[in-house]
Design a protein around this motif. Structure first.
Motif, short mmCIF file in Angstrom:
data_model
loop_
_atom_site.label_atom_id
_atom_site.label_comp_id
_atom_site.label_asym_id
_atom_site.label_seq_id
_atom_site.Cartn_x
_atom_site.Cartn_y
_atom_site.Cartn_z
N LYS A 139 -2.08 -55.43 -20.42
CA LYS A 139 -2.90 -55.25 -19.23
C LYS A 139 -3.27 -56.63 -18.66
CE LYS A 139 -5.12 -51.25 -21.42
NZ LYS A 139 -6.42 -50.66 -21.84
N PRO A 140 -3.58 -56.70 -17.38
CA PRO A 140 -3.98 -57.99 -16.82
C PRO A 140 -5.16 -58.63 -17.56
CG PRO A 140 -3.47 -56.47 -15.06
CD PRO A 140 -3.41 -55.68 -16.34
N GLU A 141 -6.05 -57.81 -18.09
CA GLU A 141 -7.20 -58.34 -18.82
C GLU A 141 -6.83 -58.92 -20.18
OE1 GLU A 141 -6.90 -55.30 -17.42
OE2 GLU A 141 -7.88 -53.74 -18.65
N ASP A 142 -5.57 -58.78 -20.59
CA ASP A 142 -5.11 -59.44 -21.82
C ASP A 142 -4.71 -60.90 -21.56
OD1 ASP A 142 -3.45 -56.38 -22.65
OD2 ASP A 142 -5.32 -57.14 -23.52
N THR A 143 -4.70 -61.30 -20.30
CA THR A 143 -4.35 -62.68 -19.96
C THR A 143 -5.31 -63.66 -20.61
OG1 THR A 143 -3.33 -62.06 -17.85
CG2 THR A 143 -4.13 -64.32 -18.06
N ALA A 144 -4.76 -64.61 -21.37
CA ALA A 144 -5.58 -65.58 -22.11
C ALA A 144 -4.67 -66.54 -22.85
CB ALA A 144 -6.49 -64.86 -23.11
N VAL A 145 -5.27 -67.56 -23.41
CA VAL A 145 -4.58 -68.39 -24.39
C VAL A 145 -4.84 -67.76 -25.75
CG1 VAL A 145 -4.40 -70.65 -25.48
CG2 VAL A 145 -4.83 -70.48 -23.00
N TYR A 146 -3.78 -67.52 -26.49
CA TYR A 146 -3.87 -66.87 -27.79
C TYR A 146 -3.71 -67.91 -28.89
CZ TYR A 146 -3.86 -62.23 -25.76
OH TYR A 146 -4.21 -61.10 -25.06
N TYR A 147 -4.62 -67.85 -29.86
CA TYR A 147 -4.63 -68.80 -30.97
C TYR A 147 -4.49 -68.06 -32.29
CZ TYR A 147 -6.87 -71.90 -27.54
OH TYR A 147 -7.17 -72.65 -26.43
N CYS A 148 -3.68 -68.60 -33.19
CA CYS A 148 -3.72 -68.08 -34.55
C CYS A 148 -4.60 -69.01 -35.39
CB CYS A 148 -2.33 -67.94 -35.16
SG CYS A 148 -1.50 -69.46 -35.58
N ALA A 149 -5.13 -68.47 -36.46
CA ALA A 149 -6.07 -69.21 -37.28
C ALA A 149 -5.94 -68.77 -38.73
CB ALA A 149 -7.50 -68.98 -36.79
N ALA A 150 -6.24 -69.70 -39.62
CA ALA A 150 -6.18 -69.44 -41.06
C ALA A 150 -7.56 -69.58 -41.68
CB ALA A 150 -5.21 -70.41 -41.73
N ARG A 151 -7.89 -68.69 -42.57
CA ARG A 151 -9.18 -68.79 -43.26
C ARG A 151 -9.16 -69.96 -44.22
NH1 ARG A 151 -12.50 -63.85 -45.14
NH2 ARG A 151 -13.96 -65.58 -45.00
N ALA A 152 -10.36 -70.46 -44.52
CA ALA A 152 -10.47 -71.66 -45.34
C ALA A 152 -10.16 -71.39 -46.81
CB ALA A 152 -11.87 -72.26 -45.21
N ASN A 153 -10.87 -70.46 -47.39
CA ASN A 153 -10.75 -70.25 -48.83
C ASN A 153 -10.86 -68.77 -49.19
OD1 ASN A 153 -10.59 -73.05 -49.92
ND2 ASN A 153 -12.57 -73.22 -48.90
N SER A 154 -10.23 -67.95 -48.38
CA SER A 154 -10.32 -66.53 -48.68
C SER A 154 -9.02 -65.83 -48.33
CB SER A 154 -11.47 -65.89 -47.89
OG SER A 154 -11.49 -64.50 -48.10
N ARG A 155 -8.69 -64.87 -49.17
CA ARG A 155 -7.48 -64.08 -48.92
C ARG A 155 -7.75 -62.88 -48.01
NH1 ARG A 155 -4.19 -63.35 -54.59
NH2 ARG A 155 -3.70 -65.55 -54.92
N TYR A 156 -9.01 -62.66 -47.68
CA TYR A 156 -9.37 -61.41 -47.05
C TYR A 156 -9.59 -61.56 -45.55
CZ TYR A 156 -9.73 -60.45 -51.94
OH TYR A 156 -9.45 -60.34 -53.27
N ILE A 157 -9.74 -60.41 -44.88
CA ILE A 157 -9.84 -60.45 -43.42
C ILE A 157 -11.25 -60.80 -42.99
CG2 ILE A 157 -7.95 -58.85 -43.06
CD1 ILE A 157 -10.00 -56.65 -42.60
N SER A 158 -11.34 -61.36 -41.81
CA SER A 158 -12.61 -61.65 -41.17
C SER A 158 -12.41 -61.58 -39.67
CB SER A 158 -13.13 -63.04 -41.57
OG SER A 158 -14.29 -63.37 -40.82
N THR A 159 -13.48 -61.24 -38.96
CA THR A 159 -13.44 -61.24 -37.50
C THR A 159 -14.24 -62.40 -36.91
OG1 THR A 159 -15.41 -59.84 -37.31
CG2 THR A 159 -13.30 -58.72 -37.55
N MET A 160 -14.79 -63.24 -37.78
CA MET A 160 -15.72 -64.30 -37.34
C MET A 160 -15.00 -65.62 -37.17
SD MET A 160 -18.41 -62.49 -37.23
CE MET A 160 -19.65 -63.76 -36.98
N ILE A 161 -15.16 -66.24 -36.02
CA ILE A 161 -14.52 -67.53 -35.75
C ILE A 161 -14.90 -68.55 -36.81
CG2 ILE A 161 -14.53 -69.48 -34.15
CD1 ILE A 161 -14.62 -67.47 -31.85
N ALA A 162 -16.15 -68.55 -37.23
CA ALA A 162 -16.64 -69.55 -38.18
C ALA A 162 -15.97 -69.47 -39.54
CB ALA A 162 -18.15 -69.41 -38.33
N ASP A 163 -15.33 -68.34 -39.85
CA ASP A 163 -14.66 -68.19 -41.15
C ASP A 163 -13.26 -68.78 -41.17
OD1 ASP A 163 -16.08 -64.89 -41.86
OD2 ASP A 163 -16.82 -66.91 -42.29
N PHE A 164 -12.79 -69.28 -40.04
CA PHE A 164 -11.42 -69.79 -39.96
C PHE A 164 -11.46 -71.31 -39.83
CE2 PHE A 164 -8.90 -65.95 -39.64
CZ PHE A 164 -9.88 -65.00 -39.41
#
Length: 125
Positions: A87-112
């Motif tokens: 959709k047009p609202e998906d327009t953005a710069v997309y970034y991938c990120a890796a967590r620091a010391n965890s194998r598990y999922i997170s939704t928080m920017i600060a955890d990456f």
């Protein structure tokens, strides 16, 4: 630290599809959870999708649920974001990120701890 390089962005019409890739190097890829975030002009960076180290657990923002799919190939040190029904609202710069010391999922920017340079996705109406 891990180095991340995204690819696959571009211009697509509404309703189309794109597949983003993120290649990782520098640390054992299977040791950490990964995520995709996006930032539109004038807006804050927001969570899109996340995946655990094995790929068995995933999480999505409500705005992309049912349209986007995150996956990973630990043998190729790569995480993907398949984006359908764009959709047009998906327009953005997309970034991938890796967590620091965890194998598990997170939704928080600060955890990456590590971030790619971003790839532009533009959806025209």
């Amino acid at each position: 630290q891990v180095q991340l390089v995204e690819s696959g962005g571009g211009l697509v019409q509404a309703g189309g599809s794109l597949r983003l890739s993120c290649a990782a190097s520098g640390r054992t890829f299977s040791s950490y959870g990964m995520g995709w975030f996006r930032q539109a002009p004038g807006k804050e960076r927001e969570f899109v999708a996340a995946i655990s180290w094995s790929g068995s657990n995933t999480n999505y923002a409500d705005s992309v649920k049912g349209r986007f799919t995150i996956s990973r190939d630990n043998a190729k040190n790569t995480v993907y974001l398949q984006m359908n029904s764009l959709k047009p609202e998906d327009t953005a710069v997309y970034y991938c990120a890796a967590r620091a010391n965890s194998r598990y999922i997170s939704t928080m920017i600060a955890d990456f701890a590590s971030w790619g340079q971003g790839t532009q996705v533009t959806v025209s109406s």
